[in-house]
Design an enzyme around this catalytic site. Structure first.
Site, mmCIF file in Angstrom:
data_model
loop_
_atom_site.group_PDB
_atom_site.id
_atom_site.type_symbol
_atom_site.label_atom_id
_atom_site.label_comp_id
_atom_site.label_asym_id
_atom_site.label_seq_id
_atom_site.Cartn_x
_atom_site.Cartn_y
_atom_site.Cartn_z
ATOM 1 C CB SER A 29 -0.894 0.038 1.250
ATOM 2 O OG SER A 29 -1.790 -1.034 1.244
ATOM 3 C CG ASP A 326 -5.417 -7.268 1.481
ATOM 4 O OD1 ASP A 326 -6.370 -7.636 0.764
ATOM 5 O OD2 ASP A 326 -4.823 -6.183 1.323
ATOM 6 N NE ARG A 405 -3.182 -9.909 -0.003
ATOM 7 C CZ ARG A 405 -1.995 -9.344 0.191
ATOM 8 N NH1 ARG A 405 -1.031 -10.030 0.770
ATOM 9 N NH2 ARG A 405 -1.764 -8.099 -0.185
#
Length: 448
Positions: A29, A326, A405
């Site tokens: 990010s 996440d 992920r």
């Protein structure tokens, strides 16, 4: 963006104790935002610790296409920006590959300019909704052409003078909030964003660092109101990007579930909007020691020492979802080795990630013998500490749906389960954590 020459399956097998010290890649990010604001600011921005994943580099290329110069010198990235309000019209479509964050943030930044910009991405990104970012841009006077359902490819053309707006974010999304704030940089007057549930605040912190006039007020019920004054000057900065807590999730969970493990993860971002997973794992009985807490460039950073732990199931508060959205794939793996039920709710956002992540987690758990129950926006996992009966002796592969992920989470599952766990593809792990396999095998993980 293609992911190499085809799928690369991988298998994880039961491993002995994991040990060692690692430094995970820079926060994704913050890396996206550093390149965007560095590319916009006047003068030079120097970035160390940048995540050099495929997604972040796509954002860098987009900023270069609009006039910024970006080069690497030794371990630093040097960005010379164009100055606020001075982006150039891109000559070709901006291709973001799989980078949802980079795409949505750059749409906000660029959409209000009086030129045409076309945004494209890979097959996965082209299925993801862009409406939530496009809606506020339309309010600011931006003309939009998009594929059905406001999906990519999207063409934006800003008005002669964009209108600053007051926008209440309808879903807890740092990307939507950030897109509106970035759009406000080129609008005259005050742009206001009202955020009912706080999400990660890297954009606000970094905008202030670059010199933007920005204020944040919170009321008694936790509603945040952010005011940004447009058309100010941004000045180049030095940024040291801390380690990504979303990437730390995988070695962290692995150490908790593999007996005898004791590892240290250095330089992890500990921003309070990003520590939901650590909080939850500690509630489950996880032995996670926070060492040497410090501040780096306006962000909280620390080292984490993690040891194998006897975990128990918990109910994760719904309002925590925004701070760990996440990390739910990794949490689901920890829950598979926790005694009792772990209940996760408020997971609507997982349906619109790189894949329908909620469905992908549930399918992968079921394939590998984990008792779980998928709801519309919830997941219940009933675990067992010994890992008996978990894994897949037949070698059936978890479908990753091009989701990095999902791939990493299920490889972690295989390190502590009785039978091996195979995933159908690991090539896309390069989008966020290129060093994953090497780093995990260095700790003692059996990955092949």
């Amino acid at each position: 963006m293609s992911h190499g020459s085809g799928p690369r399956p991988a298998t994880a097998r039961k491993s002995a104790d994991l040990s060692g010290t690692i430094r995970i890649p820079g926060d994704k990010s913050i890396s996206h935002r550093a390149l965007i604001l560095g590319g916009l600011a006047s003068g030079e921005t120097r970035i160390t610790g940048l995540l050099e994943g495929v997604d972040v580099l796509a954002t860098g290329r987009a900023m270069q296409a609009m006039g910024a110069t970006i080069r690497k010198e030794a371990d630093a990235w040097i960005v010379n920006g164009v100055g606020n309000g001075a982006l150039l019209a891109p000559e070709a479509p901006l291709d973001f590959g799989n980078a949802g964050t980079g795409c949505r943030l750059t749409m906000g930044l660029t959409g209000v300019y009086d030129f045409e910009a076309v945004f494209t991405g890979d097959a996965s990104l082209s299925r993801r909704p862009m409406a939530r970012v496009i809606a506020p841009l339309r309010e600011m006077g931006v003309q939009v052409r998009a594929a059905a359902g406001d999906r990519l490819p999207v063409t934006l053309r800003g008005p002669k003078t964009p209108t600053p707006i007051t926008y209440r974010v309808p879903v807890a999304s740092a990307q939507v909030k950030s897109a509106v704030l970035l759009a406000g940089l080129n609008a005259p007057g005050i742009t206001t964003v009202i955020e009912p549930i706080m999400t990660r605040d890297h954009t606000e912190r970094m905008l202030k660092g670059f010199g933007v006039e920005l204020s944040v007020e919170s009321d008694g019920s936790g509603v945040r109101t952010i005011h940004l004054e447009g058309r100010g000057k941004l000045v180049g900065q030095q940024i040291d990007v801390p380690g990504d807590p979303s990437s730390a999730a995988f070695p962290l969970v692995a150490a908790l579930i593999v007996p005898g493990s004791d590892i240290t993860i250095k330089n992890v971002l500990m921003n309070p909007t990003r520590t939901g997973l650590i909080l939850t794992l500690r509630e489950m009985g996880g032995d996670i020691e926070v060492v040497d807490s410090r501040q780096v460039g306006g962000e909280d950073v620390a080292d984490l020492r993690v040891r194998h732990s006897e975990l128990k199931g918990v109910t994760v508060p719904r309002e925590r979802a925004a701070s760990m959205i996440d990390e739910y794939p990794a949490l689901a793996i920890a829950a598979a080795f926790a005694e009792g039920a772990t209940v996760m709710t408020g997971l609507d956002e997982l349906r619109v990630k790189e894949s329908d992540r909620l469905a992908a987690i549930a399918a992968g758990l079921t394939l590998n013998g984990v008792d779980c129950e998928e709801g519309k926006s919830s997941l219940v996992v009933r675990g067992r500490r010994d890992g008996k009966g978990l894994g897949n002796a037949a070698g059936a592969a978890v479908k990753t749906h091009l989701d990095h992920r999902i791939a990493m989470s299920f490889l972690v599952l295989g390190l502590a389960s009785e039978q091996p766990v195979t995933v159908d593809d690991i090539s896309m792990i390069a989008t966020s954590f290129p060093e994953f396999t090497e780093m995990m095998t260095g700790l003692g993980a059996r990955l092949e």
